[in-house]
Scaffold this motif. Structure first.
Motif, PDB file in Angstrom:
ATOM      1  N   ALA A 404     -82.583  18.715  70.959  1.00  0.00           N
ATOM      2  CA  ALA A 404     -81.361  18.337  70.230  1.00  0.00           C
ATOM      3  C   ALA A 404     -80.741  17.106  70.885  1.00  0.00           C
ATOM      4  O   ALA A 404     -80.737  16.978  72.113  1.00  0.00           O
ATOM      5  CB  ALA A 404     -80.363  19.492  70.224  1.00  0.00           C
ATOM      6  N   GLU A 405     -80.214  16.214  70.044  1.00  0.00           N
ATOM      7  CA  GLU A 405     -79.489  15.048  70.536  1.00  0.00           C
ATOM      8  C   GLU A 405     -78.008  15.278  70.249  1.00  0.00           C
ATOM      9  O   GLU A 405     -77.597  15.477  69.101  1.00  0.00           O
ATOM     10  CB  GLU A 405     -79.974  13.770  69.863  1.00  0.00           C
ATOM     11  CG  GLU A 405     -79.327  12.518  70.444  1.00  0.00           C
ATOM     12  CD  GLU A 405     -79.885  11.242  69.832  1.00  0.00           C
ATOM     13  OE1 GLU A 405     -80.204  10.318  70.578  1.00  0.00           O
ATOM     14  OE2 GLU A 405     -80.004  11.200  68.589  1.00  0.00           O
ATOM     15  N   VAL A 406     -77.202  15.252  71.302  1.00  0.00           N
ATOM     16  CA  VAL A 406     -75.777  15.547  71.207  1.00  0.00           C
ATOM     17  C   VAL A 406     -75.004  14.267  71.482  1.00  0.00           C
ATOM     18  O   VAL A 406     -75.204  13.619  72.519  1.00  0.00           O
ATOM     19  CB  VAL A 406     -75.367  16.639  72.212  1.00  0.00           C
ATOM     20  CG1 VAL A 406     -73.885  16.972  72.065  1.00  0.00           C
ATOM     21  CG2 VAL A 406     -76.222  17.879  72.019  1.00  0.00           C
ATOM     22  N   THR A 407     -74.146  13.898  70.521  1.00  0.00           N
ATOM     23  CA  THR A 407     -73.264  12.741  70.715  1.00  0.00           C
ATOM     24  C   THR A 407     -72.083  13.166  71.561  1.00  0.00           C
ATOM     25  O   THR A 407     -71.395  14.148  71.249  1.00  0.00           O
ATOM     26  CB  THR A 407     -72.784  12.200  69.366  1.00  0.00           C
ATOM     27  OG1 THR A 407     -73.919  11.843  68.568  1.00  0.00           O
ATOM     28  CG2 THR A 407     -71.905  10.977  69.568  1.00  0.00           C
ATOM     29  N   LYS A 411     -64.511  12.333  76.799  1.00  0.00           N
ATOM     30  CA  LYS A 411     -64.276  13.145  77.981  1.00  0.00           C
ATOM     31  C   LYS A 411     -65.454  14.050  78.324  1.00  0.00           C
ATOM     32  O   LYS A 411     -65.420  14.748  79.337  1.00  0.00           O
ATOM     33  CB  LYS A 411     -63.023  14.006  77.776  1.00  0.00           C
ATOM     34  CG  LYS A 411     -61.747  13.187  77.626  1.00  0.00           C
ATOM     35  CD  LYS A 411     -60.549  14.091  77.463  1.00  0.00           C
ATOM     36  CE  LYS A 411     -59.262  13.289  77.310  1.00  0.00           C
ATOM     37  NZ  LYS A 411     -58.073  14.170  77.164  1.00  0.00           N
ATOM     38  N   ALA A 412     -66.470  14.092  77.502  1.00  0.00           N
ATOM     39  CA  ALA A 412     -67.607  14.982  77.750  1.00  0.00           C
ATOM     40  C   ALA A 412     -68.504  14.384  78.827  1.00  0.00           C
ATOM     41  O   ALA A 412     -68.784  13.189  78.832  1.00  0.00           O
ATOM     42  CB  ALA A 412     -68.398  15.213  76.471  1.00  0.00           C
ATOM     43  N   SER A 413     -68.955  15.234  79.745  1.00  0.00           N
ATOM     44  CA  SER A 413     -69.832  14.767  80.822  1.00  0.00           C
ATOM     45  C   SER A 413     -71.301  14.960  80.496  1.00  0.00           C
ATOM     46  O   SER A 413     -72.157  14.249  81.026  1.00  0.00           O
ATOM     47  CB  SER A 413     -69.497  15.497  82.129  1.00  0.00           C
ATOM     48  OG  SER A 413     -69.672  16.904  81.961  1.00  0.00           O
ATOM     49  N   SER A 414     -71.629  15.936  79.647  1.00  0.00           N
ATOM     50  CA  SER A 414     -73.024  16.191  79.302  1.00  0.00           C
ATOM     51  C   SER A 414     -73.086  16.869  77.955  1.00  0.00           C
ATOM     52  O   SER A 414     -72.073  17.355  77.423  1.00  0.00           O
ATOM     53  CB  SER A 414     -73.685  17.078  80.362  1.00  0.00           C
ATOM     54  OG  SER A 414     -73.116  18.369  80.354  1.00  0.00           O
ATOM     55  N   GLY A 415     -74.294  16.906  77.401  1.00  0.00           N
ATOM     56  CA  GLY A 415     -74.477  17.567  76.118  1.00  0.00           C
ATOM     57  C   GLY A 415     -74.251  19.055  76.205  1.00  0.00           C
ATOM     58  O   GLY A 415     -73.813  19.691  75.241  1.00  0.00           O
ATOM     59  N   ILE A 416     -74.528  19.666  77.360  1.00  0.00           N
ATOM     60  CA  ILE A 416     -74.340  21.113  77.512  1.00  0.00           C
ATOM     61  C   ILE A 416     -72.861  21.461  77.438  1.00  0.00           C
ATOM     62  O   ILE A 416     -72.446  22.396  76.746  1.00  0.00           O
ATOM     63  CB  ILE A 416     -74.962  21.578  78.845  1.00  0.00           C
ATOM     64  CG1 ILE A 416     -76.481  21.365  78.815  1.00  0.00           C
ATOM     65  CG2 ILE A 416     -74.632  23.036  79.118  1.00  0.00           C
ATOM     66  CD1 ILE A 416     -77.176  21.708  80.103  1.00  0.00           C
ATOM     67  N   ASP A 616     -76.777  12.528  74.560  1.00  0.00           N
ATOM     68  CA  ASP A 616     -77.505  13.298  75.576  1.00  0.00           C
ATOM     69  C   ASP A 616     -78.572  14.134  74.880  1.00  0.00           C
ATOM     70  O   ASP A 616     -78.307  14.755  73.847  1.00  0.00           O
ATOM     71  CB  ASP A 616     -76.530  14.199  76.343  1.00  0.00           C
ATOM     72  CG  ASP A 616     -77.193  14.843  77.555  1.00  0.00           C
ATOM     73  OD1 ASP A 616     -78.358  14.500  77.845  1.00  0.00           O
ATOM     74  OD2 ASP A 616     -76.536  15.667  78.218  1.00  0.00           O
ATOM     75  N   LEU A 617     -79.773  14.120  75.460  1.00  0.00           N
ATOM     76  CA  LEU A 617     -80.851  14.966  74.949  1.00  0.00           C
ATOM     77  C   LEU A 617     -80.796  16.311  75.657  1.00  0.00           C
ATOM     78  O   LEU A 617     -80.793  16.377  76.893  1.00  0.00           O
ATOM     79  CB  LEU A 617     -82.214  14.320  75.183  1.00  0.00           C
ATOM     80  CG  LEU A 617     -82.584  13.147  74.277  1.00  0.00           C
ATOM     81  CD1 LEU A 617     -83.946  12.604  74.651  1.00  0.00           C
ATOM     82  CD2 LEU A 617     -82.581  13.563  72.816  1.00  0.00           C
ATOM     83  N   VAL A 618     -80.744  17.369  74.886  1.00  0.00           N
ATOM     84  CA  VAL A 618     -80.697  18.718  75.432  1.00  0.00           C
ATOM     85  C   VAL A 618     -81.951  19.453  74.970  1.00  0.00           C
ATOM     86  O   VAL A 618     -82.261  19.481  73.777  1.00  0.00           O
ATOM     87  CB  VAL A 618     -79.429  19.474  74.980  1.00  0.00           C
ATOM     88  CG1 VAL A 618     -79.399  20.866  75.593  1.00  0.00           C
ATOM     89  CG2 VAL A 618     -78.186  18.690  75.374  1.00  0.00           C
ATOM     90  N   PHE A 619     -82.686  20.026  75.952  1.00  0.00           N
ATOM     91  CA  PHE A 619     -83.926  20.743  75.662  1.00  0.00           C
ATOM     92  C   PHE A 619     -83.663  22.233  75.817  1.00  0.00           C
ATOM     93  O   PHE A 619     -83.166  22.693  76.850  1.00  0.00           O
ATOM     94  CB  PHE A 619     -85.031  20.326  76.632  1.00  0.00           C
ATOM     95  CG  PHE A 619     -85.483  18.898  76.465  1.00  0.00           C
ATOM     96  CD1 PHE A 619     -86.656  18.597  75.789  1.00  0.00           C
ATOM     97  CD2 PHE A 619     -84.744  17.849  76.992  1.00  0.00           C
ATOM     98  CE1 PHE A 619     -87.078  17.288  75.644  1.00  0.00           C
ATOM     99  CE2 PHE A 619     -85.151  16.539  76.849  1.00  0.00           C
ATOM    100  CZ  PHE A 619     -86.327  16.254  76.168  1.00  0.00           C
ATOM    101  N   PHE A 620     -83.995  22.987  74.755  1.00  0.00           N
ATOM    102  CA  PHE A 620     -83.917  24.440  74.786  1.00  0.00           C
ATOM    103  C   PHE A 620     -85.347  24.972  74.786  1.00  0.00           C
ATOM    104  O   PHE A 620     -86.147  24.626  73.918  1.00  0.00           O
ATOM    105  CB  PHE A 620     -83.162  24.986  73.566  1.00  0.00           C
ATOM    106  CG  PHE A 620     -81.737  24.528  73.479  1.00  0.00           C
ATOM    107  CD1 PHE A 620     -80.709  25.315  73.978  1.00  0.00           C
ATOM    108  CD2 PHE A 620     -81.413  23.304  72.899  1.00  0.00           C
ATOM    109  CE1 PHE A 620     -79.390  24.899  73.880  1.00  0.00           C
ATOM    110  CE2 PHE A 620     -80.100  22.882  72.807  1.00  0.00           C
ATOM    111  CZ  PHE A 620     -79.082  23.677  73.307  1.00  0.00           C
TER     112      PHE A 620
END
Length: 668
Positions: A404-407, A411-416, A616-620
């Protein structure tokens, strides 16, 4: 120096009571080592009690008929001696010589007229009598003499230091290393003892050993010697003698034995029993593999047998008894054999191991995925046992992946964190989120949920739509077998230019380009290690390549590629969800109106804008250990039920045909 030529008057009465026949000196006889006047004449009984050294020397001068030469300083001591009747003068002189030697005084003959008396410690430098030949025939006494010992087989520098403690104090030998000889000065008794000792020790090392040659008619010499080493090892090795050796000569097929002649009958019988005609106890076998790769198994078995034979060979080698190793010499090490994977045949030497024979050969047959084994019956049995333990079905794992690609907001530090996911040790344990009229806190995931994509959407739905699922593949692999996912495209790039013409002024004219392709996208590589308790250890590598723009090289546009990569090692239980993030990218966008540079008009028609976007790319990942039972297909069948009816029926019919079942007739 004082010369004593007669007895003092005050001791005349004592001399008469000792049985002296005459006080006048007599001529010495030439037969005794220290010539004594009337050597066979009996004297005694003689009783001396605490007599001084001077009185003893006077008696010695009287009995030998020689003049005694002495220094002023001699050890001060008293002498006690008792000689019964029937003692000859020669024997009495030897007794006095020995008694004086025990009291630190040496008697050294000069010639037929003089005797030299010195302290025992100085006797070596006072030119004592040098005896040429054996001393064993001389009467034993304490008289100080010298003798040169010439050694034939022993090394003088090795044996003399061992003999020195047997000598009197101050009698250190003089060693002549180049001549392999030693000069020893000591009492005649000690010299005789040293001579006896050296006669016993100075012998050739091969004394008593004789060679014997055995020509074999049926067996191979090296194989028989190997069998003899195995038979005579352990406790029997100390029973065959330290100098016994037996070695093969394969050129003439002989065994060369060097041993004591008394051992020859034993080896005659042993070799005769081993050199018998027999058919080779070998056979061939083909072992078909069900799960393992034949080439890999053959290489592994070849290395195992080769290493075992090498270890047994090094362990059975003994040092030749005639050439003992230096105690300080380093022990040589033998490197472990490394057999190439492409070489599957095993050619062993003459030395055998405790398990495998020297006839064993292992070859892979890749077409039928089998290994061909040639060897003895025991070899075939042992290899079959090993193959049965190696040819097993490895545990399998299905890994569901959602990329998943999270915009990211400002204030966000990471996609998680942007998705509101609760992560503990890289494991997804819950979520929080909010939407219009809705707020969710401490949400939990059901580990039995079968679709990972549904779980991800469950966590992302309460928030605003800032998540894009790029890919959601499933991969399957086995224990310790690497699997890979790639999502992206191949971008053509110019790898080289060839100038095959004359430039006409235009950029690139006269060049021929070689174009290759480069994969740009997301690559996920996973290698699982599956435990027996359902645990899975994942070695994960993430590589992300992006085209950031173009760069002009030699007038040709080339893609400018950005790279992001990480490596992780995670341990989870089957069914748990792993979340990995942090591969962020920042995109810069800028726009202006066409009249932007014109004051006032540009502002009226459109303002210039700049925007930086972070993603941020998040891998599940969710690994599920397969049990090789119908339970492994439950998730797939549930997904199948969501297919359109026609597609669902077609898939079910195909599955039934694959199982050999008769499919139900199609519904009209």
């Amino acid at each position: 120096m004082t010369l004593h030529t007669k007895l003092p008057l005050r001791r005349l009465a004592v001399a008469l009571t000792l049985g002296f026949a005459s006080l006048s000196p007599a001529q010495p006889t030439p037969s005794a080592p220290v010539k004594v006047a009337n050597a066979d004449e009996s004297v005694g009984p003689i009783i001396l009690r605490d007599e001084s050294i001077d009185q003893v020397l006077t008696l010695l001068e009287r009995w030998t008929g020689k003049t005694i030469l002495r220094p002023q300083a001699l050890p001060t001591t008293t002498v006690t001696l008792t000689l019964k009747g029937g003692v000859t003068r020669e024997e009495a002189v030897r007794a006095l010589e020995t008694l004086l030697s025990l009291n630190g005084i040496a008697i050294t003959p000069l010639d037929d007229k003089f005797l030299k008396v010195t302290p025992l410690a100085n006797a070596k430098s006072e030119a004592p009598e040098l005896i040429d030949g054996s001393t064993l025939g001389l009467p034993a006494s304490g008289r100080i003499v010298s003798k040169v010992f010439q050694l034939n087989f022993l090394r003088v520098t090795e044996i003399i230091p061992q003999i020195t403690p047997l000598l009197n104090a101050g009698s250190a030998p003089v060693i002549f290393e180049k001549a392999n000889a030693a000069l020893i000065t000591d009492s005649l008794t000690n010299i005789q003892r040293v001579e006896l000792l050296l006669n016993q020790l100075d012998q050739p090392r091969l004394a008593g050993l004789e060679p014997r040659f055995y020509t074999l008619h049926f067996a191979k010499a090296s194989e028989v010697v190997t069998k003899m080493h195995a038979i005579l090892s352990g406790p029997l090795d100390s029973q065959i003698g330290p100098g016994t050796t037996y070695n093969p000569d394969d050129r003439t097929n002989q065994i060369i034995l060097i041993a004591d002649v008394r051992q020859h009958p034993f080896f005659d019988g042993l070799i005769a029993k081993l050199d018998v005609k027999s058919d080779p106890n070998t056979r061939n076998d083909v072992i078909f593999l069900k799960h393992a790769n034949a080439k890999e198994v053959a290489s592994l078995l070849s290395n195992l047998v080769s290493g075992q034979n090498t270890a047994n060979k090094n362990g059975s080698e003994s040092v030749h008894p005639l050439t003992p190793p230096s105690p300080t010499a380093p022990v040589p090490t033998t490197p472990a054999p490394t057999a190439p994977v492409t070489t599957a045949a095993l050619a062993l030497g003459a030395e055998s191991s405790s398990q495998f024979s020297s006839l064993l050969t292992i070859l892979p047959e890749e077409r039928s995925n089998s290994i061909v084994v040639s060897g003895t019956v025991d070899d075939i049995r042992l290899i079959n046992d090993l193959v049965a333990k190696l040819d097993v079905l490895l545990a399998q794992v299905r890994i569901e992946v959602v990329i998943a690609e999270v915009t990211l907001q400002d204030k966000a530090s990471s996609g998680i964190s942007e998705l509101g996911l609760a992560i503990v040790n890289n494991r997804l344990v819950g979520f929080t989120g909010e939407a219009a009229g809705t707020s969710i806190t401490n949400g939990t995931f059901d580990p039995l949920t079968h679709e990972l994509s549904a779980v991800v959407k469950l966590g992302t739905t309460p928030r605003k739509n800032n998540t894009t699922i790029l890919s959601q593949p499933n991969i399957m692999t086995t224990h310790n077998k690497e699997a890979m996912i790639f999502v992206g495209e191949s971008v053509p790039t110019i790898s080289s230019y060839l100038n095959d013409g004359v430039s006409t002024g235009n950029t690139g004219t006269g060049y021929r380009s070689t174009v290759s392709s480069q994969d740009i996208g997301i690559r996920l590589t996973v290698k699982p290690l599956i435990g027996t308790d359902g645990s899975v250890q994942l070695d994960i590598k993430q590589d992300v390549d992006d085209v950031l723009g173009e760069v002009i090289i030699d007038g040709n546009p080339q893609p400018r590629i950005g790279k992001r990569n990480t490596e992780s090692f995670v341990s989870v239980q089957s069914g748990e969800i792993i979340v990995l993030g942090g591969l962020q990218r920042t995109s810069k966008a800028r726009s202006t109106s066409r009249l932007g540079p014109i004051p006032i008009i540009g502002d009226m028609l459109g303002a210039r804008t700049r925007e930086d976007t972070r993603a941020d790319l998040v891998f599940f990942l969710r690994p599920t250990v397969l049990t090789n039972t119908p339970a492994d297909n439950v998730a797939a069948m549930q997904q199948l039920e969501r297919f359109p009816e026609k597609q669902r029926e077609d898939v079910k019919r195909a599955l039934q045909e694959a199982k050999g079942e008769t499919p139900a007739p199609k519904t009209p």
